[in-house]
Motif scaffolding. Structure first.
Motif, PDB file in Angstrom:
ATOM      1  N   ILE A   1       0.865  -1.184   0.000  1.00 30.31           N
ATOM      2  CA  ILE A   1       0.000   0.000   0.000  1.00 30.31           C
ATOM      3  C   ILE A   1       0.904   1.237   0.000  1.00 30.31           C
ATOM      4  O   ILE A   1       1.731   1.419   0.899  1.00 30.31           O
ATOM      5  N   LEU A   2       0.732   2.079  -1.025  1.00 27.87           N
ATOM      6  CA  LEU A   2       1.608   3.227  -1.234  1.00 27.87           C
ATOM      7  C   LEU A   2       0.839   4.543  -1.156  1.00 27.87           C
ATOM      8  O   LEU A   2      -0.354   4.594  -1.482  1.00 27.87           O
ATOM      9  N   ASP A   3       1.536   5.598  -0.745  1.00 29.99           N
ATOM     10  CA  ASP A   3       1.028   6.963  -0.867  1.00 29.99           C
ATOM     11  C   ASP A   3       1.546   7.522  -2.184  1.00 29.99           C
ATOM     12  O   ASP A   3       2.762   7.676  -2.363  1.00 29.99           O
ATOM     13  N   VAL A   4       0.647   7.830  -3.096  1.00 27.12           N
ATOM     14  CA  VAL A   4       1.035   8.267  -4.438  1.00 27.12           C
ATOM     15  C   VAL A   4       0.549   9.690  -4.666  1.00 27.12           C
ATOM     16  O   VAL A   4      -0.614  10.014  -4.400  1.00 27.12           O
ATOM     17  N   ASN A   5       1.448  10.525  -5.161  1.00 26.39           N
ATOM     18  CA  ASN A   5       1.088  11.902  -5.505  1.00 26.39           C
ATOM     19  C   ASN A   5       0.451  11.894  -6.887  1.00 26.39           C
ATOM     20  O   ASN A   5       1.112  11.626  -7.888  1.00 26.39           O
TER      21      ASN A   5
ATOM     22  N   THR B   1      -3.054  17.248  -8.956  1.00 27.23           N
ATOM     23  CA  THR B   1      -4.020  18.138  -8.314  1.00 27.23           C
ATOM     24  C   THR B   1      -4.941  17.405  -7.350  1.00 27.23           C
ATOM     25  O   THR B   1      -5.572  18.025  -6.505  1.00 27.23           O
ATOM     26  N   SER B   2      -5.013  16.076  -7.465  1.00 29.92           N
ATOM     27  CA  SER B   2      -5.868  15.300  -6.556  1.00 29.92           C
ATOM     28  C   SER B   2      -5.191  15.007  -5.226  1.00 29.92           C
ATOM     29  O   SER B   2      -5.805  14.435  -4.332  1.00 29.92           O
ATOM     30  N   GLY B   3      -3.911  15.368  -5.106  1.00 31.23           N
ATOM     31  CA  GLY B   3      -3.210  15.179  -3.844  1.00 31.23           C
ATOM     32  C   GLY B   3      -2.637  13.780  -3.689  1.00 31.23           C
ATOM     33  O   GLY B   3      -2.297  13.098  -4.659  1.00 31.23           O
ATOM     34  N   ILE B   4      -2.534  13.334  -2.442  1.00 29.58           N
ATOM     35  CA  ILE B   4      -1.957  12.028  -2.123  1.00 29.58           C
ATOM     36  C   ILE B   4      -3.075  10.991  -2.039  1.00 29.58           C
ATOM     37  O   ILE B   4      -4.053  11.174  -1.310  1.00 29.58           O
ATOM     38  N   LYS B   5      -2.937   9.901  -2.787  1.00 26.01           N
ATOM     39  CA  LYS B   5      -3.924   8.822  -2.787  1.00 26.01           C
ATOM     40  C   LYS B   5      -3.249   7.507  -2.416  1.00 26.01           C
ATOM     41  O   LYS B   5      -2.091   7.272  -2.760  1.00 26.01           O
ATOM     42  N   LYS B   6      -3.989   6.649  -1.735  1.00 28.40           N
ATOM     43  CA  LYS B   6      -3.489   5.314  -1.417  1.00 28.40           C
ATOM     44  C   LYS B   6      -3.786   4.374  -2.583  1.00 28.40           C
ATOM     45  O   LYS B   6      -4.923   4.259  -3.033  1.00 28.40           O
TER      46      LYS B   6
ATOM     47  N   ASP C   1       5.405   7.917  -8.268  1.00 30.96           N
ATOM     48  CA  ASP C   1       4.474   8.977  -8.673  1.00 30.96           C
ATOM     49  C   ASP C   1       4.319   9.015 -10.188  1.00 30.96           C
ATOM     50  O   ASP C   1       3.227   9.254 -10.709  1.00 30.96           O
ATOM     51  N   GLN C   2       5.409   8.796 -10.915  1.00 34.70           N
ATOM     52  CA  GLN C   2       5.350   8.768 -12.378  1.00 34.70           C
ATOM     53  C   GLN C   2       4.562   7.558 -12.863  1.00 34.70           C
ATOM     54  O   GLN C   2       3.742   7.649 -13.780  1.00 34.70           O
ATOM     55  N   ILE C   3       4.785   6.411 -12.225  1.00 32.10           N
ATOM     56  CA  ILE C   3       4.158   5.163 -12.668  1.00 32.10           C
ATOM     57  C   ILE C   3       2.660   5.162 -12.394  1.00 32.10           C
ATOM     58  O   ILE C   3       1.854   4.767 -13.244  1.00 32.10           O
ATOM     59  N   LEU C   4       2.275   5.622 -11.200  1.00 29.78           N
ATOM     60  CA  LEU C   4       0.882   5.490 -10.766  1.00 29.78           C
ATOM     61  C   LEU C   4       0.130   6.811 -10.695  1.00 29.78           C
ATOM     62  O   LEU C   4      -1.072   6.815 -10.458  1.00 29.78           O
ATOM     63  N   GLY C   5       0.839   7.920 -10.906  1.00 32.42           N
ATOM     64  CA  GLY C   5       0.221   9.227 -10.698  1.00 32.42           C
ATOM     65  C   GLY C   5      -0.765   9.655 -11.752  1.00 32.42           C
ATOM     66  O   GLY C   5      -1.403  10.700 -11.633  1.00 32.42           O
ATOM     67  N   ASP C   6      -0.897   8.864 -12.824  1.00 32.73           N
ATOM     68  CA  ASP C   6      -1.853   9.237 -13.868  1.00 32.73           C
ATOM     69  C   ASP C   6      -3.236   8.677 -13.596  1.00 32.73           C
ATOM     70  O   ASP C   6      -4.142   8.847 -14.374  1.00 32.73           O
TER      71      ASP C   6
END
Length: 643
Positions: A575-579, A582-587, A638-643
């Motif tokens: 479980i990761l904190d992903v930036n 504009t939606s902020g940090i998401k798990k 963040d690059q991998i999952l931030g989209d």
């Protein structure tokens, strides 16, 4: 009466990246009916063409026809005489605000601003909020804490310049400092404007604030005193790595582009103005219709975004650690450190309410004593100070600030100095004279009335003469700095790995080894059933319900373009904190083959990623780390999952 969100808004802003930011802010407030203009002539043409514009939001600092020209033209036309007009401006001085209202604007907002501030100002322009008064109503706050001591509220921004406040807070909490006369409440502010308003309105007892802003507040009667410098030096000028090649004549790189500063009333603005003037460019001070370099005030967190997304942003001048972080992220190259232009210069200062000083002098004395002590600690123990600073400046890890990077900033010989906090009236006078006489901003004040040396005389071991400032406001100095091509200096190479140093959770998928920044990891759980989500990519396994929180789970192999794997009892979900922007940090959960251990990655362990041959898209790789004779790919989550 509620604001009509279908109101058609004419947004006039010449800087395209800022215009995009402002459109996003309007969209977040549910204003979608927005038409854009990049200059005054285009705005006036659209005003005639469009029949139902209900609000004009116009930047003051436009080329050729500025915001006041547009406002005057609008007011001169009877059909638009009452059209709501909101003036945007880089200049947030009180007299500039008053000028806007007196010129016929319905509302005024200074950059940088938050969506919340913009919402209020739109409502003011549309008559749904009372018109702003030039005199801010002062609040009367209770200063009685639960402990019975005097409660001292101190405001700051999350920048290295304010790190000694974090050290004081830390040592008070740990019991290393014992306060007999006050209890400290630290208040983190989002912008300089918000901090300025809190000080002006009496919402806080003290503030770490840019010296020119503090002087501007004093010039309009805000009852505050400067009691201490917060630091000296500490700011950094970087250029955008994208865009035109940086070649001789180097001045051309900056021409006809926007240069970002944190506030008009700032040392950054002043030193940048000196530098550009001394290399033969016309900087964008007020009154210059078509400057060579246009100063644009930017929110601190957006400076990285602007230079990453737009070549029209040639660079920025700002407090650390933002500059070093941009260099470490390969977004920018160093041009200069502020002390190279002005050695031992002031920047942020500690200001306090007159009333608080008069009522609680023992608390002020004790606080300033701790400040000086903390400043000495930062200077002597930058490593430990960096550990404290990361928790203080980036408590939610939204900035991705790391201890090695902050230690590098605090250890820089030409960087921030916290061991000399005695206020120099001579240096403050230099600031106000240069900004007033050469830049046309700010007002001259009686500095002897503004600066209260009572406490500095007691707690500082040295006077300004011991650490005299030296100003190098000469063309030959600036030209030498420019021509040395600092961006190619090999001594800066170490900064590019600072973002990667730290602890990593190591894992494997197939025969590949990977690492994930441990600060991103919230927990590791075993495989559990996922609920499929229709119309999602094949790498999305579904969602899980983890203690009442719905979390999407991604098969990391597929997301990285690797073959689908076979999972077993050693497989797990991280479980990761992903930036996610504009939606902020998401798990977000990621399924991996196996997890190994947490390992330290040092600067000497890191190598750049090869351009090909990894079996994984290199844009998803931060770098390579050699650990225990194995090469591990450090993943940019963040690059991998931030989209």
């Amino acid at each position: 009466m509620a604001v009509d969100h279908q109101t058609k808004i004419l947004l006039v802003e010449d800087f395209s990246s800022m215009r995009k930011l402002e459109c996003n802010a309007l969209s977040s407030l549910s204003f979608e009916n927005v038409i854009e203009a990049k200059n005054g002539d285009e705005a006036l043409a659209l005003l005639k063409q469009e029949q139902d514009i209900g609000l004009i939001i116009c930047d003051q600092d436009l080329p050729e026809k500025d915001g006041y020209d547009v406002l005057q033209n609008v007011r001169d036309q009877p059909q638009f005489a009452q059209l709501p007009f909101l003036m945007l401006a880089n200049r947030g001085e009180k007299r500039n605000i008053e000028k806007a209202y007196n010129s016929g604007a319905n509302s005024f907002i200074a950059k940088p601003f938050s969506p919340k501030e913009l919402k209020y100002k739109i409502e003011e322009a549309l008559g749904e909020q009372p018109k702003a008064s030039m005199t801010v109503e002062r609040k009367k706050l209770s200063r009685q804490s639960a402990s019975g001591k005097t409660l001292m509220r101190v405001a700051h921004l999350p920048i290295t310049d304010h790190i000694i406040l974090g050290v004081v807070q830390h040592f008070l909490q740990k019991g290393k400092y014992v306060a007999d006369h006050f209890e400290l409440e630290v208040i983190r502010m989002p912008t300089w404007n918000a901090l300025s308003y809190a000080l002006e309105s009496g919402e806080v007892d003290a503030a770490f604030i840019l010296a020119p802003i503090a002087m501007d507040l004093f010039s309009v009667g805000t009852p505050i005193k400067l009691v201490l410098f917060a630091h000296k030096n500490g700011s950094i000028f970087v250029k955008n790595r994208k865009g035109d090649k940086f070649k001789d004549p180097f001045q051309d790189f900056f021409k006809e582009k926007a240069f970002l500063i944190p506030h008009t009333m700032s040392i950054h603005h002043m030193i940048a103005h000196m530098f550009f003037s001394n290399i033969g460019l016309q900087p964008g001070a007020m009154g210059h219709k078509i400057p060579d370099v246009h100063f644009e005030v930017s929110p601190l967190p957006k400076m990285h975004d602007f230079i990453e997304s737009s070549e029209e942003s040639c660079g920025f001048f700002v407090a650390e650690p933002l500059g070093t972080k941009a260099i470490a992220s390969s977004l920018a190259d160093l041009i200069l450190l502020s002390s190279e232009i002005w050695e031992n210069h002031p920047c942020c200062v500690v200001t306090m309410q007159d009333e608080f000083i008069q009522e609680f002098p023992d608390a002020v004395h004790e606080f300033t004593k701790f400040m000086v002590k903390a400043g000495q600690f930062v200077g002597e123990r930058p490593g430990i100070a960096a550990e404290i600073g990361v928790d203080f400046l980036d408590p939610n890890r939204e900035q991705g600030l790391k201890v090695p990077l902050l230690k590098n900033v605090l250890s820089e010989p030409l960087g921030i100095k916290t061991t000399d906090l005695y206020p120099s009236i001579h240096d403050l006078d230099r600031i106000q004279k240069y900004m007033h006489d050469k830049m046309g901003v700010g007002q001259m004040i009686d500095l002897n009335s503004f600066v209260d040396l009572t406490f500095a005389d007691k707690v500082c071991s040295a006077t300004p003469d011991a650490f005299a400032s030296v100003l190098h406001d000469r063309p030959e100095v600036s030209l030498e700095i420019l021509n040395r091509q600092a961006n190619q200096d090999q001594s800066l190479a170490s900064k590019t790995v600072l973002n990667l140093v730290g602890k990593y959770l190591t894992l494997s998928m197939g025969n590949q080894q990977f690492g994930i920044d441990i600060s991103k990891v919230r927990e590791i759980i075993g495989i559990m059933p996922t609920r499929p989500v229709p119309k999602t990519p094949d790498y999305v396994m579904g969602v899980i319900n983890l203690r009442g929180v719905v979390i999407p789970v991604v098969e990391l192999r597929l997301k990285l373009g690797m073959p689908k794997g076979e999972y077993n009892e050693r497989s797990c979900i991280i479980i990761l904190d992903v930036n996610v922007g504009t939606s902020g940090i998401k798990k977000i959960g990621v399924m991996v083959d196996t997890v190994a251990e947490v390992q330290d990655v040092r600067a000497e362990d890191i190598e750049e990623s090869p351009s090909a041959g990894l079996g994984v898209d290199t844009k998803n790789i931060l770098g390579m780390a050699k650990l225990n004779n194995e090469v591990k790919m450090l993943l940019d989550i963040d690059q991998i999952l931030g989209d």
